[in-house]
Motif scaffolding. Structure first.
Motif, PDB file in Angstrom:
ATOM      1  N   THR A 165       0.812  -1.219   0.000  1.00  0.00           N
ATOM      2  CA  THR A 165       0.000   0.000   0.000  1.00  0.00           C
ATOM      3  C   THR A 165       0.842   1.264   0.000  1.00  0.00           C
ATOM      4  O   THR A 165       0.371   2.327  -0.403  1.00  0.00           O
ATOM      5  N   GLY A 166       2.064   1.163   0.469  1.00  0.00           N
ATOM      6  CA  GLY A 166       2.889   2.361   0.591  1.00  0.00           C
ATOM      7  C   GLY A 166       2.489   3.237   1.756  1.00  0.00           C
ATOM      8  O   GLY A 166       3.061   4.312   1.950  1.00  0.00           O
ATOM      9  N   GLN A 167       1.498   2.838   2.533  1.00  0.00           N
ATOM     10  CA  GLN A 167       1.052   3.614   3.683  1.00  0.00           C
ATOM     11  C   GLN A 167       1.652   3.031   4.955  1.00  0.00           C
ATOM     12  O   GLN A 167       2.039   1.859   5.010  1.00  0.00           O
ATOM     13  N   ASP A 168       1.675   3.860   5.972  1.00  0.00           N
ATOM     14  CA  ASP A 168       2.300   3.454   7.227  1.00  0.00           C
ATOM     15  C   ASP A 168       1.352   2.570   8.021  1.00  0.00           C
ATOM     16  O   ASP A 168       0.225   2.961   8.315  1.00  0.00           O
ATOM     17  N   VAL A 169       1.805   1.371   8.353  1.00  0.00           N
ATOM     18  CA  VAL A 169       1.063   0.437   9.187  1.00  0.00           C
ATOM     19  C   VAL A 169       1.972   0.050  10.341  1.00  0.00           C
ATOM     20  O   VAL A 169       3.100  -0.396  10.134  1.00  0.00           O
ATOM     21  N   ARG A 170       1.482   0.220  11.569  1.00  0.00           N
ATOM     22  CA  ARG A 170       2.310  -0.052  12.733  1.00  0.00           C
ATOM     23  C   ARG A 170       2.137  -1.497  13.182  1.00  0.00           C
ATOM     24  O   ARG A 170       1.002  -2.005  13.272  1.00  0.00           O
ATOM     25  N   LEU A 171       3.262  -2.139  13.487  1.00  0.00           N
ATOM     26  CA  LEU A 171       3.242  -3.513  13.986  1.00  0.00           C
ATOM     27  C   LEU A 171       3.655  -3.508  15.451  1.00  0.00           C
ATOM     28  O   LEU A 171       4.741  -3.052  15.795  1.00  0.00           O
ATOM     29  N   ASP A 172       2.787  -4.014  16.312  1.00  0.00           N
ATOM     30  CA  ASP A 172       3.076  -4.136  17.743  1.00  0.00           C
ATOM     31  C   ASP A 172       3.098  -5.619  18.105  1.00  0.00           C
ATOM     32  O   ASP A 172       2.069  -6.309  17.983  1.00  0.00           O
ATOM     33  N   ILE A 173       4.274  -6.094  18.527  1.00  0.00           N
ATOM     34  CA  ILE A 173       4.384  -7.488  18.960  1.00  0.00           C
ATOM     35  C   ILE A 173       4.391  -7.487  20.485  1.00  0.00           C
ATOM     36  O   ILE A 173       5.420  -7.278  21.124  1.00  0.00           O
TER      37      ILE A 173
ATOM     38  N   VAL B   2      -1.371  -3.403  13.594  1.00  0.00           N
ATOM     39  CA  VAL B   2      -1.384  -4.868  13.619  1.00  0.00           C
ATOM     40  C   VAL B   2      -0.715  -5.291  14.922  1.00  0.00           C
ATOM     41  O   VAL B   2       0.463  -5.001  15.143  1.00  0.00           O
ATOM     42  N   GLU B   3      -1.457  -5.978  15.768  1.00  0.00           N
ATOM     43  CA  GLU B   3      -0.969  -6.337  17.099  1.00  0.00           C
ATOM     44  C   GLU B   3      -0.918  -7.854  17.236  1.00  0.00           C
ATOM     45  O   GLU B   3      -1.912  -8.546  17.001  1.00  0.00           O
TER      46      GLU B   3
ATOM     47  N   ALA C 284      -2.916 -14.732  18.807  1.00  0.00           N
ATOM     48  CA  ALA C 284      -3.922 -13.890  18.155  1.00  0.00           C
ATOM     49  C   ALA C 284      -3.258 -12.696  17.482  1.00  0.00           C
ATOM     50  O   ALA C 284      -2.295 -12.126  17.995  1.00  0.00           O
ATOM     51  N   VAL C 285      -3.818 -12.329  16.327  1.00  0.00           N
ATOM     52  CA  VAL C 285      -3.358 -11.140  15.603  1.00  0.00           C
ATOM     53  C   VAL C 285      -4.559 -10.235  15.391  1.00  0.00           C
ATOM     54  O   VAL C 285      -5.575 -10.664  14.822  1.00  0.00           O
TER      55      VAL C 285
END
Length: 407
Positions: free
Chosen positions: A275-283, A317-318, A323-324
């Motif tokens: 997408t080229g957009q910012d998506v945050r990943l939280d693990i 995205v967590e 679970a995600v």
């Protein structure tokens, strides 16, 4: 109030009313019988009196204790009876007028014995209890059949085209069940035909679309050429989505299970969204899961793409255990998706998609044996959760690469 309680209450009320009516009518019938007996005695005694002038069978001439109301009635020229209270018992009078004389006789009413009255009350109570028990058993059986039919109907609504309502008995419920099953058969056949036609069209388009993609790649750079390549790529992606939906519908898909880190799969899925957009990943807490990495990535990539297309930033995205969660700050999922799950060719925003991405995500989740749920949190936005908790391996060695091979 449920159907079982309604039927039970109705039968109980009916039985109690029947017992009450019986308790009221029996004394009245006894009184009517006493009146008839007194009137028959009066007729015989009157005939004897008119023949020989002698009072027999308890006939009395002008009795002073005859009730005034009885006197007024017989003065009108007709025979009459009258019930008079006499201490704890009741007296039945029968009288007629003969010339200037009042001919009357009286007798005590045959009372119901205490034992008979008690027996009537016991019979009424037992009858009411038995009727209530039978009513509850019948209502429970009918309610169980209706609940089972409702669950099967929900399975059909959820897409299980093989589910059918149970048919047993010869009552109206069976007739309704048969009609619903016939409708389900016709609907399933129609859906299979439509899916087969859609899959066939996608297969037929595969070769010409591949040719278009190759031809578009040979075009010189330019605005028009870029638009052509973009449209051709979109057509290719749509065709592949239709084919994937067809494969999932036909069944037989099996997961290629191996041990992977869920955080790494989420990271790859975000990149695959392109997408080229910012998506945050939280693990929050990573986990090792035994699953099909390709299918998990496909599900998560579709969820992220849907959040970016129909929701609003930020998209998070967590990963927490098995679970995600994919969350956005948009208007939330539409009501039909929350109620029935993803449906092909049905999307929440008009003109922005065909609903195939979410349909594919739900289908791949079923192949994985995972749960895919959709909610609209109270704070706003939408939240999709892919739950792979059943596939978590806590006892596995932590030497799995961060990303599966091929990334």
């Amino acid at each position: 109030m449920g159907l079982r309680l309604k039927i039970g209450a109705t039968i109980t009320a009916t039985a109690a009313l029947a017992a009450l009516v019986t308790g009221v009518q029996v004394p009245r019938l006894m009184e009517d019988r006493g009146r008839d007996q007194a009137m028959e005695r009066l007729i015989v005694a009157e005939r004897v009196y008119r023949e020989d002038g002698r009072a027999r069978f308890g006939l009395r001439i002008n009795p002073s204790d005859a009730p005034d109301e009885l006197r007024r009635t017989v003065r009108q020229g007709r025979r009459a009876t009258y019930v008079q209270a006499y201490g704890d018992r009741r007296m039945i009078w029968a009288a007629t007028w003969a010339g200037d004389d009042l001919l009357a006789l009286k007798q005590f009413e045959d009372p119901l014995s205490d034992e008979l009255q008690a027996g009537m009350f016991r019979a009424g109570a037992v009858g009411t209890a038995v009727a209530t028990l039978i009513g509850l058993l019948l209502a429970t059986r009918l309610g169980r059949r209706l609940r089972l039919s409702a669950r099967r109907a929900e399975q059909i609504t959820g897409g299980d085209l093989e589910a059918r309502l149970p048919q047993s008995g010869r009552d109206e419920i069976t007739t309704l069940t048969r009609a619903v099953n016939t409708m389900a058969d016709a609907l399933a056949e129609r859906l299979r035909a439509e899916r087969q036609v859609t899959a066939n069209i996608a297969h037929e388009l595969r070769t010409p679309v591949a040719g278009l993609v190759a031809a578009a790649g040979l075009l010189p750079d330019g605005r028009a050429e870029s638009m052509v390549r973009e449209r051709v790529a979109r057509m290719r992606d749509l065709m592949e989505d239709v084919l994937e939906v067809a494969r999932l519908d036909n069944g037989g898909e099996e997961a290629d299970v191996r041990l992977v880190e869920l955080g790494g799969l989420a990271r790859r899925a975000i990149r695959a969204a392109e997408t080229g957009q910012d998506v945050r990943l939280d693990i929050v807490a990573d986990a090792l899961v035994e699953t099909d990495a390709r299918r998990v990535e496909r599900v998560l990539a579709n969820l992220v793409s849907n959040a970016l297309r129909h929701g609003s930033a930020p998209v998070v995205v967590e990963v927490e255990g098995g679970a995600v969660r994919v969350r956005d700050r948009g208007a939330g999922f539409p009501e039909h998706l929350l109620a029935h799950g993803p449906r092909r060719f049905q999307t929440g925003a008009v003109g922005t998609g065909l609903g195939l991405g979410m349909t594919i995500a739900a289908g791949q989740a079923r192949v994985l044996g995972a749960r895919l749920t959709f909610t609209n949190p109270e704070g706003g936005g939408a939240c999709a959760v892919l739950d792979l908790s059943a596939s978590v391996r806590d006892d596995a060695r932590r030497n799995v690469p961060d990303e599966p091979p091929g990334g």
